[in-house]
Design an enzyme around this catalytic site. Structure first.
Site, PDB file in Angstrom:
ATOM      1  N   LYS A 191       0.840  -1.206   0.000  1.00 44.45           N
ATOM      2  CA  LYS A 191       0.000   0.000   0.000  1.00 44.45           C
ATOM      3  C   LYS A 191       0.873   1.253   0.000  1.00 44.45           C
ATOM      4  O   LYS A 191       1.529   1.573   0.984  1.00 44.45           O
ATOM      5  CB  LYS A 191      -0.902   0.037   1.236  1.00 44.45           C
ATOM      6  CG  LYS A 191      -1.896   1.187   1.159  1.00 44.45           C
ATOM      7  CD  LYS A 191      -2.492   1.545   2.500  1.00 44.45           C
ATOM      8  CE  LYS A 191      -1.778   2.663   3.201  1.00 44.45           C
ATOM      9  NZ  LYS A 191      -1.825   3.970   2.535  1.00 44.45           N
ATOM     10  N   GLY A 242       7.510   5.351   7.471  1.00 42.61           N
ATOM     11  CA  GLY A 242       6.677   6.537   7.628  1.00 42.61           C
ATOM     12  C   GLY A 242       7.018   7.229   8.931  1.00 42.61           C
ATOM     13  O   GLY A 242       8.136   7.109   9.448  1.00 42.61           O
ATOM     14  N   SER A 243       6.046   7.932   9.475  1.00 34.57           N
ATOM     15  CA  SER A 243       6.311   8.758  10.657  1.00 34.57           C
ATOM     16  C   SER A 243       6.269   7.933  11.946  1.00 34.57           C
ATOM     17  O   SER A 243       5.621   6.870  12.001  1.00 34.57           O
ATOM     18  CB  SER A 243       5.281   9.881  10.732  1.00 34.57           C
ATOM     19  OG  SER A 243       4.005   9.326  10.924  1.00 34.57           O
ATOM     20  N   GLY A 247       3.962   4.805  13.205  1.00 31.28           N
ATOM     21  CA  GLY A 247       4.665   3.580  13.590  1.00 31.28           C
ATOM     22  C   GLY A 247       4.154   3.030  14.916  1.00 31.28           C
ATOM     23  O   GLY A 247       3.985   1.816  15.087  1.00 31.28           O
ATOM     24  N   GLU A 264      10.520   1.665   9.862  1.00 32.57           N
ATOM     25  CA  GLU A 264      11.529   2.672   9.462  1.00 32.57           C
ATOM     26  C   GLU A 264      10.872   4.030   9.622  1.00 32.57           C
ATOM     27  O   GLU A 264      10.006   4.391   8.826  1.00 32.57           O
ATOM     28  CB  GLU A 264      11.932   2.462   8.005  1.00 32.57           C
ATOM     29  CG  GLU A 264      12.651   1.166   7.730  1.00 32.57           C
ATOM     30  CD  GLU A 264      14.058   1.140   8.291  1.00 32.57           C
ATOM     31  OE1 GLU A 264      14.546   2.194   8.760  1.00 32.57           O
ATOM     32  OE2 GLU A 264      14.658   0.063   8.288  1.00 32.57           O
ATOM     33  N   CYS A 298      14.273  10.996   4.977  1.00 38.30           N
ATOM     34  CA  CYS A 298      14.293  10.603   6.387  1.00 38.30           C
ATOM     35  C   CYS A 298      15.648  10.906   7.015  1.00 38.30           C
ATOM     36  O   CYS A 298      15.725  11.399   8.130  1.00 38.30           O
ATOM     37  CB  CYS A 298      13.945   9.134   6.537  1.00 38.30           C
ATOM     38  SG  CYS A 298      14.962   8.058   5.512  1.00 38.30           S
ATOM     39  N   GLN A 345       2.272  18.853   5.195  1.00 37.05           N
ATOM     40  CA  GLN A 345       3.700  19.022   5.455  1.00 37.05           C
ATOM     41  C   GLN A 345       4.123  20.474   5.234  1.00 37.05           C
ATOM     42  O   GLN A 345       4.948  21.020   5.974  1.00 37.05           O
ATOM     43  CB  GLN A 345       4.494  18.073   4.548  1.00 37.05           C
ATOM     44  CG  GLN A 345       5.926  17.894   4.988  1.00 37.05           C
ATOM     45  CD  GLN A 345       6.034  17.220   6.350  1.00 37.05           C
ATOM     46  OE1 GLN A 345       5.318  16.274   6.624  1.00 37.05           O
ATOM     47  NE2 GLN A 345       6.912  17.717   7.199  1.00 37.05           N
ATOM     48  N   GLU A 395      11.342  17.393  13.656  1.00 34.00           N
ATOM     49  CA  GLU A 395      11.711  17.024  12.281  1.00 34.00           C
ATOM     50  C   GLU A 395      10.918  17.882  11.297  1.00 34.00           C
ATOM     51  O   GLU A 395       9.703  17.722  11.177  1.00 34.00           O
ATOM     52  CB  GLU A 395      11.374  15.546  12.030  1.00 34.00           C
ATOM     53  CG  GLU A 395      11.744  15.099  10.628  1.00 34.00           C
ATOM     54  CD  GLU A 395      11.207  13.717  10.257  1.00 34.00           C
ATOM     55  OE1 GLU A 395      10.108  13.353  10.714  1.00 34.00           O
ATOM     56  OE2 GLU A 395      11.878  13.023   9.481  1.00 34.00           O
TER      57      GLU A 395
HETATM   58  P1  NAD Z   1       2.824   8.662   7.591  1.00 30.14           P
HETATM   59  O1  NAD Z   1       3.210   7.909   8.800  1.00 30.14           O
HETATM   60  O2  NAD Z   1       1.823   9.741   7.716  1.00 30.14           O
HETATM   61  O3  NAD Z   1       2.251   7.689   6.458  1.00 30.14           O
HETATM   62  C1  NAD Z   1       2.997   6.597   5.952  1.00 30.14           C
HETATM   63  C2  NAD Z   1       2.056   5.519   5.455  1.00 30.14           C
HETATM   64  O4  NAD Z   1       1.308   5.007   6.557  1.00 30.14           O
HETATM   65  C3  NAD Z   1       1.032   5.976   4.428  1.00 30.14           C
HETATM   66  O5  NAD Z   1       0.918   4.971   3.445  1.00 30.14           O
HETATM   67  C4  NAD Z   1      -0.242   6.097   5.254  1.00 30.14           C
HETATM   68  O6  NAD Z   1      -1.426   5.935   4.487  1.00 30.14           O
HETATM   69  C5  NAD Z   1      -0.074   4.952   6.225  1.00 30.14           C
HETATM   70  N1  NAD Z   1      -0.845   5.081   7.473  1.00 30.14           N
HETATM   71  C6  NAD Z   1      -1.230   6.218   8.101  1.00 30.14           C
HETATM   72  N2  NAD Z   1      -1.895   5.919   9.247  1.00 30.14           N
HETATM   73  C7  NAD Z   1      -1.907   4.558   9.344  1.00 30.14           C
HETATM   74  C8  NAD Z   1      -2.404   3.643  10.308  1.00 30.14           C
HETATM   75  N3  NAD Z   1      -3.026   4.058  11.416  1.00 30.14           N
HETATM   76  N4  NAD Z   1      -2.225   2.328  10.092  1.00 30.14           N
HETATM   77  C9  NAD Z   1      -1.564   1.883   9.007  1.00 30.14           C
HETATM   78  N5  NAD Z   1      -1.081   2.706   8.041  1.00 30.14           N
HETATM   79  C10 NAD Z   1      -1.236   4.036   8.206  1.00 30.14           C
HETATM   80  O7  NAD Z   1       4.214   9.198   7.023  1.00 30.14           O
HETATM   81  P2  NAD Z   1       4.459  10.127   5.751  1.00 30.14           P
HETATM   82  O8  NAD Z   1       4.001  11.505   6.136  1.00 30.14           O
HETATM   83  O9  NAD Z   1       3.930   9.474   4.541  1.00 30.14           O
HETATM   84  O10 NAD Z   1       6.055  10.101   5.634  1.00 30.14           O
HETATM   85  C11 NAD Z   1       6.877  11.016   6.276  1.00 30.14           C
HETATM   86  C12 NAD Z   1       7.585  10.389   7.454  1.00 30.14           C
HETATM   87  O11 NAD Z   1       8.222   9.184   7.051  1.00 30.14           O
HETATM   88  C13 NAD Z   1       8.693  11.263   8.015  1.00 30.14           C
HETATM   89  O12 NAD Z   1       8.650  11.251   9.429  1.00 30.14           O
HETATM   90  C14 NAD Z   1       9.965  10.591   7.534  1.00 30.14           C
HETATM   91  O13 NAD Z   1      11.104  10.874   8.302  1.00 30.14           O
HETATM   92  C15 NAD Z   1       9.561   9.159   7.536  1.00 30.14           C
HETATM   93  N6  NAD Z   1      10.402   8.379   6.629  1.00 30.14           N
HETATM   94  C16 NAD Z   1      11.267   7.452   7.179  1.00 30.14           C
HETATM   95  C17 NAD Z   1      12.120   6.726   6.358  1.00 30.14           C
HETATM   96  C18 NAD Z   1      13.086   5.725   6.949  1.00 30.14           C
HETATM   97  O14 NAD Z   1      13.605   4.880   6.221  1.00 30.14           O
HETATM   98  N7  NAD Z   1      13.374   5.752   8.232  1.00 30.14           N
HETATM   99  C19 NAD Z   1      12.077   6.926   4.989  1.00 30.14           C
HETATM  100  C20 NAD Z   1      11.191   7.852   4.464  1.00 30.14           C
HETATM  101  C21 NAD Z   1      10.342   8.571   5.304  1.00 30.14           C
END
Ligand code: NAD
Length: 492
Positions: A191, A242-243, A247, A264, A298, A345, A395
């Site tokens: 997804k 993601g965030s 997580g 991650e 990230c 953002q 961040e």
């Molecule tokens: P986000 O957490 O808002 O969303 C990421 C994904 O999670 C999306 O596909 C979203 O639809 C899904 N999601 C949202 N709520 C959910 C839930 N309750 N259950 C399951 N899935 C859900 O993050 P974002 O805004 O898309 O990305 C930005 C963040 O990602 C930043 O904090 C960045 O640092 C981090 N990031 C980390 C890495 C890494 O490798 N460590 C890489 C890229 C981005």
């Protein structure tokens, strides 16, 4: 030249045509090897224009269930396939990505906002990453053997992997999951972010015939769809990028069926420039690693700690560099940096800039959102803030960098570590030995010396503290898509 830089050198410069025609609603789910238009659809916004330029399917609960069922049905045969067969399939996927790289890049520019050169870098890098992960082996280990017993450690696939990815590198970060999961014999429901679903849907479409039906299912939809995946009893592992707040929710909702998880998450990477650093030598990589992808990386440099002795020189030279770079529509020739990817953002970046002004930050460049359409924010460098200010502690995930003074090595290490994040960090110095000793004290998953965010498919990457659980890439990352079995044989 490190592997990541070598890859950029090889792939980063070939432009795709921005004039390519892209149909608005030609994007479908991939479920059980078939195209599924989806019962509902949602609009995808181009961040450079704020216009809805295409539609993506909004998968229903029933469509997700069908994808999970297909992945479970495909698992026994895919697990039983030989490693060579699985490698062949993944290499065929890499070929498809390469063939379709200009189209994928065009989609990426319109949905993510990045420049065309960077979008080509992501598309071709995706193919390269697929091939590289295929070369990784997880051989059976013999733990002990004597006349009576032979004990082996085997790496077994887990089952159905739910992969959930963010919007900054939609395609590449999805492949960080697809490649190791499928290589090790798992099947997948993938997804992408609702902000950037299209390149990943297109990837599903162009690779449909590379793997048996059901092995790779691609579904798009909102955050709720992600929650359905993490709660699903027939999904056995979650690999999430993601965030940190998301997580934490995923960890909680995966607990119901004790899923394996790899998380991650975000970071607030410090880079520490010691007094003896040759500023002219480091200014380019420092600048690039702070503003790459408009800071939406990230592991970007998000807090730049600079020794008093070179502080004003670094500020001056970074500012001069920013003046040579162009922020604009990724489709326009000459654009180096695109807009912030989405309104949410963009508002965070604007808010952090406002706080920085209120807290007495000295704006060396940028600072005010651009007028007109698009989520454009100028490259912004802020001096004279210190720890405790929001821009230093949070961040930003956007094109704004605080430059923070320090005068003592021990003190700056304490400040760099005084955070719940722990993704990456770097120390820069003419004295590589001292810098290495300091870098080893950073509480981060990756610690770099005289470089920052130098990644490779063969090196593990992940965060400590609230920046994540587990790693991706290298044999360590591939192993996260397996469970261990001890095969303990009594010889007769
Ligand atoms: P986000 O957490 O808002 O969303 C990421 C994904 O999670 C999306 O596909 C979203 O639809 C899904 N999601 C949202 N709520 C959910 C839930 N309750 N259950 C399951 N899935 C859900 O993050 P974002 O805004 O898309 O990305 C930005 C963040 O990602 C930043 O904090 C960045 O640092 C981090 N990031 C980390 C890495 C890494 O490798 N460590 C890489 C890229 C981005």
């Amino acid at each position: 030249m490190g592997p990541f830089r070598a890859w950029r050198y090889r792939y980063g410069h070939e432009p795709a045509s921005p004039d390519q025609e892209l149909p608005m609603s030609d994007f479908s789910l991939t479920i059980n090897g078939r195209s599924v238009p989806g019962s509902k659809r949602f609009g995808v916004v181009n961040p450079a224009t704020e216009d809805v330029w295409a539609e993506a399917p909004d998968a229903s609960r029933e469509e997700l269930d069908a994808a999970v069922a297909a992945a479970n049905a495909a698992f026994p045969a895919w697990r039983a396939a030989s490693l060579d067969e699985r490698r062949g399939a993944l290499n065929a996927m890499a070929d498809r990505v390469e063939e379709h790289a200009p189209e994928l890049a065009n989609i990426l520019v319109r949905e993510q906002g990045k420049s065309m050169a960077n979008a080509m870098f992501e598309a071709t890098g995706t193919a390269m990453w697929l091939r590289a992960i295929c070369a990784i082996e997880l051989p059976t280990e013999v733990i002990s053997e004597d006349d009576n017993t032979r004990v082996e450690l085997h790496h077994k696939p887990i089952g159905v992997v739910g992969a959930i990815t963010p919007w900054n590198f939609p395609l590449l970060l999805s492949i960080w999951k697809v490649a190791p999961a499928l290589l090790t014999g798992n099947t997948m429901v993938l997804k992408p972010s609702p902000y950037t679903p299209l390149a990943v849907l297109k990837f599903g479409e162009i690779t449909r015939d590379c793997v048996p039906a059901g092995v790779l299912n691609v579904v798009s939809g909102g955050d709720e769809l992600g929650r359905w995946i993490t709660e699903h009893e027939d999904v056995h592992k979650i690999s999430f990028t993601g965030s940190a707040p998301t997580g934490k929710k995923i960890m909680a909702s995966s607990a119901g069926s004790l899923k394996r998880i790899t998380l991650e998450l975000g970071g607030n990477d410090p880079a520490i420039l010691r007094a003896d650093t040759n500023v002219d030598e480091v200014i380019d990589p420092i600048f690039d690693m702070a503003f790459q992808n408009s800071g939406q990386v990230c592991g970007a440099i998000k807090r730049l700690y600079v020794h008093d002795d070179i502080y004003e020189e670094v500020c001056r030279k970074l500012t001069a560099k920013a003046a040579t770079r162009t922020v604009g529509d990724g489709l326009a020739e000459g654009t180096d940096y695109g807009p912030v990817q989405n309104r949410m953002q963009y508002d965070i970046v604007c808010d952090l800039a406002k706080s920085a002004k209120e807290e007495g930050g000295r704006f060396l460049c940028g600072g005010n959102p651009a007028e007109g359409k698009g989520y454009f924010f100028p490259l912004t460098i802020v001096a004279d803030l210190t720890d405790g200010s929001r821009l230093v502690d949070e961040e930003p995930f956007g094109p704004i960098l605080p430059v923070v003074r320090f005068s003592d090595d021990d003190d700056v290490l304490r400040r760099a570590n005084d955070t719940h994040f722990g993704l990456g960090g770097s120390v820069w110095s003419a004295d590589a030995e001292k810098a290495t000793e300091m870098a080893s004290q950073l509480e981060t998953g990756s610690a770099w010396v005289n470089q920052h965010f130098n990644l490779s498919p063969f090196l593990p990457f992940g965060g400590v503290k609230e920046s994540g659980i587990g790693v991706e890439n290298g044999p360590w990352g591939v192993a996260e898509f397996t469970v261990k079995q001890v095969l303990n044989v009594k010889k007769s």
